[in-house]
Write an enzyme that holds these catalytic residues in place. Structure first.
Site, PDB file in Angstrom:
ATOM      1  N   ARG A  94      53.118  56.225  20.992  1.00  0.00           N
ATOM      2  CA  ARG A  94      51.942  55.388  21.264  1.00  0.00           C
ATOM      3  C   ARG A  94      51.782  55.161  22.769  1.00  0.00           C
ATOM      4  O   ARG A  94      52.759  55.114  23.509  1.00  0.00           O
ATOM      5  CB  ARG A  94      52.079  54.014  20.589  1.00  0.00           C
ATOM      6  CG  ARG A  94      52.260  54.022  19.085  1.00  0.00           C
ATOM      7  CD  ARG A  94      52.572  52.615  18.599  1.00  0.00           C
ATOM      8  NE  ARG A  94      52.926  52.546  17.201  1.00  0.00           N
ATOM      9  CZ  ARG A  94      52.103  52.185  16.222  1.00  0.00           C
ATOM     10  NH1 ARG A  94      50.855  51.874  16.502  1.00  0.00           N
ATOM     11  NH2 ARG A  94      52.519  52.122  14.971  1.00  0.00           N
ATOM     12  N   CYS A 152      23.046  34.874  49.328  1.00  0.00           N
ATOM     13  CA  CYS A 152      21.893  34.789  48.441  1.00  0.00           C
ATOM     14  C   CYS A 152      21.746  36.003  47.538  1.00  0.00           C
ATOM     15  O   CYS A 152      20.853  36.049  46.701  1.00  0.00           O
ATOM     16  CB  CYS A 152      20.604  34.547  49.226  1.00  0.00           C
ATOM     17  SG  CYS A 152      20.290  35.732  50.529  1.00  0.00           S
ATOM     18  N   HIS A 184      38.232  48.277  14.692  1.00  0.00           N
ATOM     19  CA  HIS A 184      37.872  48.675  16.062  1.00  0.00           C
ATOM     20  C   HIS A 184      36.575  48.004  16.493  1.00  0.00           C
ATOM     21  O   HIS A 184      36.471  47.459  17.597  1.00  0.00           O
ATOM     22  CB  HIS A 184      37.728  50.197  16.133  1.00  0.00           C
ATOM     23  CG  HIS A 184      37.266  50.695  17.470  1.00  0.00           C
ATOM     24  ND1 HIS A 184      35.926  50.919  17.761  1.00  0.00           N
ATOM     25  CD2 HIS A 184      37.946  50.983  18.611  1.00  0.00           C
ATOM     26  CE1 HIS A 184      35.826  51.334  19.007  1.00  0.00           C
ATOM     27  NE2 HIS A 184      37.028  51.387  19.541  1.00  0.00           N
ATOM     28  N   ASN A 188      23.108  42.713  49.154  1.00  0.00           N
ATOM     29  CA  ASN A 188      22.589  44.005  48.684  1.00  0.00           C
ATOM     30  C   ASN A 188      22.217  44.903  49.863  1.00  0.00           C
ATOM     31  O   ASN A 188      22.665  46.049  49.967  1.00  0.00           O
ATOM     32  CB  ASN A 188      21.377  43.795  47.772  1.00  0.00           C
ATOM     33  CG  ASN A 188      21.773  43.278  46.407  1.00  0.00           C
ATOM     34  OD1 ASN A 188      22.881  43.512  45.944  1.00  0.00           O
ATOM     35  ND2 ASN A 188      20.873  42.559  45.761  1.00  0.00           N
ATOM     36  N   ASP A 189      21.379  44.371  50.760  1.00  0.00           N
ATOM     37  CA  ASP A 189      20.962  45.179  51.911  1.00  0.00           C
ATOM     38  C   ASP A 189      22.100  45.383  52.903  1.00  0.00           C
ATOM     39  O   ASP A 189      22.195  46.445  53.541  1.00  0.00           O
ATOM     40  CB  ASP A 189      19.758  44.535  52.610  1.00  0.00           C
ATOM     41  CG  ASP A 189      18.447  44.908  51.927  1.00  0.00           C
ATOM     42  OD1 ASP A 189      18.504  45.620  50.910  1.00  0.00           O
ATOM     43  OD2 ASP A 189      17.381  44.477  52.395  1.00  0.00           O
ATOM     44  N   ARG A 239      12.757  32.330  51.434  1.00  0.00           N
ATOM     45  CA  ARG A 239      12.678  33.526  52.277  1.00  0.00           C
ATOM     46  C   ARG A 239      11.220  33.887  52.510  1.00  0.00           C
ATOM     47  O   ARG A 239      10.453  34.052  51.551  1.00  0.00           O
ATOM     48  CB  ARG A 239      13.413  34.687  51.607  1.00  0.00           C
ATOM     49  CG  ARG A 239      13.423  35.962  52.443  1.00  0.00           C
ATOM     50  CD  ARG A 239      14.180  37.079  51.739  1.00  0.00           C
ATOM     51  NE  ARG A 239      13.469  37.572  50.566  1.00  0.00           N
ATOM     52  CZ  ARG A 239      13.971  38.460  49.704  1.00  0.00           C
ATOM     53  NH1 ARG A 239      15.193  38.920  49.874  1.00  0.00           N
ATOM     54  NH2 ARG A 239      13.261  38.869  48.672  1.00  0.00           N
ATOM     55  N   GLU A 272      21.663  40.561  56.939  1.00  0.00           N
ATOM     56  CA  GLU A 272      21.706  41.712  56.025  1.00  0.00           C
ATOM     57  C   GLU A 272      21.753  43.050  56.763  1.00  0.00           C
ATOM     58  O   GLU A 272      21.636  44.105  56.134  1.00  0.00           O
ATOM     59  CB  GLU A 272      20.509  41.665  55.076  1.00  0.00           C
ATOM     60  CG  GLU A 272      19.174  41.455  55.761  1.00  0.00           C
ATOM     61  CD  GLU A 272      18.061  41.086  54.790  1.00  0.00           C
ATOM     62  OE1 GLU A 272      18.095  41.558  53.644  1.00  0.00           O
ATOM     63  OE2 GLU A 272      17.156  40.325  55.190  1.00  0.00           O
TER      64      GLU A 272
END
Length: 884
Positions: free
Chosen positions: A99, A839, A464, A776-777, A626, A753
């Site tokens: 296993r 943010c 499962h 993100n940026d 913003r 950013e």
């Protein structure tokens, strides 16, 4: 000194406690559970563990490292001595299971082989020594099927079809009804399948079988389902799996034998019962329960069978208590009963739903097993989301089609789909899907992940489907034997109702009911248990939690869930509404400043009303707004037909509209004419927005509402840009305050950013009053990767080990994180008390721990993720304080 690669059960590296982190990394989860149970004096079949690192070595060369063969041989000899049997003996053979066992539980993702060591001769010896030919040939056919599938790569269904053919020939409905002679026929059919598929006879040498099986478990570490599971659960692809070779005990020797799975507390609700919770099957082997092929019996029925089974139940009761005391957690355990004797095969901290997780943490704290801080560290912050799933509207009376076993709670509404890969395709199209299967298998993992709910015709609480669904936080109804599923015709029949793929059904994972059509759901609320966890979290966390909200409704929802302000209000989203998009387009298409201001004056009242609603909803909490961020072309239609329609609506020539759209088109809009650049080139746009913000603030302030507007400038890279925009805001503020005869406090800050903004943070902070990271940026510009296109290669980068996780999901601490630390140090070297937040959508626990350590004041997330962030922030604070 040579590296040790094999440990006999009960031995641990450096004699460390079995539950130590070192032992987990070396022996894997299953290995340490076996070592722990032996040290606790529990009945465990003996064996040995090949280390996780050995698997890593094998992956590099596809061969056994030097010395492994000798270590396996010496441990196998020790096992023979302790068991009094010989591996490969034809008269009284030692049989073993092989296993997997990674350091982190990956249920069903890798391979297992039982009854290894049997061949055409030793099966006769097993029949003779046990006096049970039926058991011997049942064990052999199980071994041939598992070995053929796992080691020889033969399609599992070929074996199933051969088994079904023999059952049909003799009129047998279930496997246990087959006689010894009939099972011998099954074995002969399996031999033919192996020859046809491989051109060779089924391997007869047990030592060859063992080597092939160990290799197969090593290889299963990189099978697609295991890789998908690790990716979904953000697990390290390089930790490898241990291999456990264990002497066999048999649950298929007759009615006084069996196999089962148990939990010390309910994995769905967390409740601790007065009886043992779990399931078992008489006359079966371990894989039968978790595979869901037969629907098992509740463990509490065990003592009612006979005195022998009652004795096993009583012994199991003591083991339940001992294991929970050892782990200080809810334990998932597997056992086999052979001829009335109980054997323990595995114990580990059990997979559970978010509801059970919270209930168990609170109850164990009440019981004195855990402190509040220890209980919080047991919480998986992401699973708090399950409390925020929708539930069925109690005022609606749906048509109940049938009922199965409530395997994982929740309410799921979606279209029926029978194929896991098709489920992924439909989900990509934005459809909500109920994955509908006879039973699920590990190969279904990607489809299960993309489905909103799972329905199976077979299986129980420990199948499962149930275990994986609970781990994923998916609604699941299992073992619904009222369902007749036909993959060939893609139909589901329940009673007299027939459904095809694409039809809507609803499933209730709390009651097990299956409903006709799409049943209405309602929004969730904070339960008493969740409120307790929130109260504990707020006591220990340091980071504040804000929300991303663009509407008063979003702001109100976030406040309900405990948001302490708005970390990002995206003003551009307000312009897409039907009643204002035309004015926005008029402004964009204007030929001069005067025409632009006329159009902007139409937008001003809309923006002002939006901000009034948001300020009232937040009532004294900070609101970070913003200014316009995206390039202007995003507000214009891109197809010729829509441009023509716009020209008609505006009474302009189509050519004029088309040319203006083409003029605004950008090759790389992410790095183009957007954010602060719009405010500097077209200051009238920013002036309108600032006026709307501050007029709204003045209005609600006069009504007695405390207001704290924060005006954020996006996409800047220099102190010069900041100075220009700061002056613009102050100029408009002076005008608004004069007109309204009142003032309000406001702050002007910037969104960090771009890498250059991080480098120049000390100078930007001379004007900016606060920073808010746009991760993100910042991630895009640091890596040079477009988030929208990254899906084409990031999965492959993760597979190749270039990325451990998606950097848009879990913050890159080495690169992006280093820039953030630079910006924080620079900003606070100028303003020592500078408020700094984030943010981007950041509730990933690993990211929040990092953000806590580098000194952020707050994180921000979507309204429904606020409770998740509150818990993650508390866990981060506890870990940082205790150096975890």
């Amino acid at each position: 000194m040579s590296t040790r690669r094999v440990y006999f059960f009960g031995e641990t590296p450096e004699n460390q406690p079995a539950n130590s982190e070192l032992c987990r990394k070396v022996l894997g989860g299953k290995g340490i559970s076996l070592a722990a149970m032996i040290k606790l004096g529990m009945p465990v079949p003996l064996g040995f563990t090949i280390t996780c690192q050995t698997c890593v070595e094998y992956q590099k060369t596809a061969s056994w490292p030097k010395g492994l063969k000798e270590e396996v041989a010496s441990n196998l000899k020790l096992l023979e001595e302790k068991m009094g049997k010989t591996f490969g003996d034809n008269t009284n053979p030692l049989l073993v299971s092989v296993r997997s066992g990674a350091a982190v539980s990956m249920p069903g993702m890798m391979d297992t082989i039982l009854n290894l060591g049997l061949n055409d001769e030793s099966v006769k010896g097993l029949a003779a020594v046990t006096g049970n030919a039926r058991f011997a040939y049942d064990s052999y056919r199980r071994f041939m099927q598992m070995f053929g599938d796992v080691c020889l790569g033969i399609d599992h269904d070929k074996f199933e079809h051969a088994l079904d053919a023999v059952k049909t020939r003799y009129g047998r409905k279930t496997d246990p009804e087959l006689t010894a002679d009939e099972l011998e026929e099954v074995c002969e059919a399996y031999r033919k399948i192996c020859v046809a598929a491989t051109g060779k006879t089924f391997p007869q040498c047990p030592h060859e079988q063992l080597e092939l099986a160990i290799n197969a478990v090593f290889k299963s570490w990189t099978n697609p389902r295991a890789q998908a599971y690790r990716t979904l659960n953000k697990l390290d692809h390089n930790m490898g799996t241990a291999v456990n070779v264990q002497s066999m005990v048999f649950g298929n020797t007759g009615d006084d034998s069996g196999t089962g799975v148990g939990f010390t507390r309910c994995p769905k609700t967390g409740e601790k019962f007065s009886y043992l919770y779990g399931e078992f099957l008489q006359n079966a082997q371990g894989e039968d329960v978790v595979a869901g092929i037969r629907t098992p019996v509740n463990l509490k029925e065990m003592p009612t069978i006979n005195a022998s089974w009652k004795a096993c139940y009583d012994e199991l009761s003591l083991i339940y208590a001992k294991l929970e005391g050892y782990y200080n957690d809810m334990v998932d355990l597997e056992f086999t009963v052979e001829n009335g004797k109980l054997w323990m095969l595995q114990a580990r901290a059990g997979k559970r739903t978010g509801f059970a997780m919270v209930r168990i943490a609170i109850d164990m704290c009440k019981e004195g097993m855990l402190t509040e801080e220890e209980a919080l560290l047991r919480i998986d912050a992401n699973k708090i989301n399950e409390f925020l799933f929708k539930r069925f509207d109690p005022s609606v009376k749906p048509v109940v089609l049938g009922k199965g076993i409530p395997a994982s709670p929740g309410a799921a509404v979606g279209v029926i789909c029978f194929c896991p890969m098709r489920t992924c395709e439909l989900a990509e199209q934005g459809k909500k899907v109920i994955l509908t299967r006879i039973e699920t298998s590990p190969e279904d993992i990607l489809g299960m992940d993309r489905a909103v709910g799972i329905l199976t015709a077979r299986g129980g609480q420990t199948s499962h489907a149930a275990v994986v669904a609970r781990g994923m936080g998916k609604c699941c109804v299992a073992g619904a034997d009222c369902c007749q599923i036909n993959y060939a015709t893609k139909t589901l029949v329940i009673g007299d109702r027939k459904f095809k793929e694409g039809d809507f059904i609803s499933i209730n994972g709390t009651t097990g009911e299956i409903y006709n059509g799409a049943v209405q759901t309602i929004e969730p609320g904070i339960t008493d248990d969740l409120q307790t966890i929130m109260d504990w979290s707020d006591k220990y966390r340091v980071l504040k939690i804000r929300t991303n909200a663009d509407t008063p409704h979003d702001a109100a929802v976030a406040r309900k869930f405990g948001a302490e302000g708005i970390g990002l209000c995206r003003t551009e989203h307000m312009f897409f509404a039907a009643d204002r998009i035309m004015a926005m387009r008029e402004m964009i298409l204007s030929d001069d400043e005067g025409a632009r201001r006329t159009a902007l004056n139409k937008l001003l009242p809309f923006q002002r009303e939006d901000f009034i609603g948001i300020f009232k909803a937040m009532d004294g909490k900070g609101v970070n707004i913003r200014l316009l961020d995206p390039p202007l072309h995003e507000f214009l239609p891109h197809t010729r037909d829509l441009q023509k329609k716009l020209a008609e609506d505006m009474n302009k020539k189509h050519r004029h509209i088309h040319e203006r759209v083409e003029d605004l088109h950008e090759v790389n809009p992410m790095l183009g004419f957007r954010g602060v650049r719009l405010g500097i080139v077209y200051p009238e746009i920013s002036e309108m927005q600032v006026r709307a913000i501050l007029e709204a603030a003045c209005i609600v302030s006069r009504e007695g509402v405390t207001v704290k507007p924060e005006i954020m400038i996006p996409v800047l890279f220099s102190e010069n840009e900041m100075e220009i925009m700061h002056a613009l805001v102050n100029r408009v503020a002076a005008s608004v305050f004069k007109e309204h005869g009142t003032t309000v406090d406001y702050e002007v800050g910037t969104m960090i950013e771009l890498p250059r903004a991080c480098v120049m943070a000390d100078k930007i902070a001379q004007t900016a009053q606060y920073f808010s990271f746009g991760t993100n940026d910042l991630t895009q510009t640091t890596f040079g990767i477009s988030r929208d296109d990254a899906g084409k290669f990031i999965p492959k980068y993760i597979d190749r080990g270039i990325f451990k996780v998606d950097p848009f999901v879990t913050l890159d601490q080495q690169g992006v994180g280093a820039l953030m630390k630079m910006a924080i140090e620079g900003g606070r070297s100028t303003r020592t008390d500078m408020k700094i937040g984030i943010c981007g959508e950041q509730t990933d626990p690993a990211s929040i721990l990092f953000l806590h350590k580098i000194g952020l004041n707050y994180v921000s997330c979507s309204p429904y993720r606020v409770p998740v962030a509150r818990v993650a922030a508390a866990i981060a604070a506890i870990k940082a304080r205790t150096n975890q």
